[in-house]
Design a protein around this motif. Structure first.
Motif: not given
Length: 97
Positions: A60, A66-72, A75
């Motif tokens: 992050r 930005g950083f997508d929480l769902v993608t994180w 993964t």
């Protein structure tokens, strides 16, 4: 004549000989083997969760934009699943051979 009680007078120290004992054999110094302990599931689970949280926080901060929480999370779940499959294969191969 010198005074034996004077602080400038030195007297030799009395030394006692050191007691030496022979070294024990290597066979007698090895302790009995302790039973092999397995890691606890809770320790592994909390360790994996803490590593995931640390990796998330590092990503992050390091990823620009930005950083997508769902993608994180997706993964992370796929990565942990692959890790479990690899660990299972390694454990099965150790028991077989």
């Amino acid at each position: 004549m010198t005074d034996p009680n004077s602080p400038t007078e030195t007297t030799p120290l009395k030394t006692t000989p050191l007691k030496t004992t022979p070294a024990p054999d290597a066979a007698t110094t090895t302790p009995d083997r302790l039973p092999r302990q397995r890691p606890l599931f809770a320790t592994i689970l909390w360790g994996a969760l803490m590593l995931a949280l640390a990796a998330f926080m590092a990503a992050r901060e390091l990823v620009p934009g930005g950083f997508d929480l769902v993608t994180w999370l997706l993964t992370a779940v796929v990565g942990i699943g692959l890790l479990l499959v690899v660990a299972g294969i390694i454990a099965a191969s150790r028991r077989a051979g």
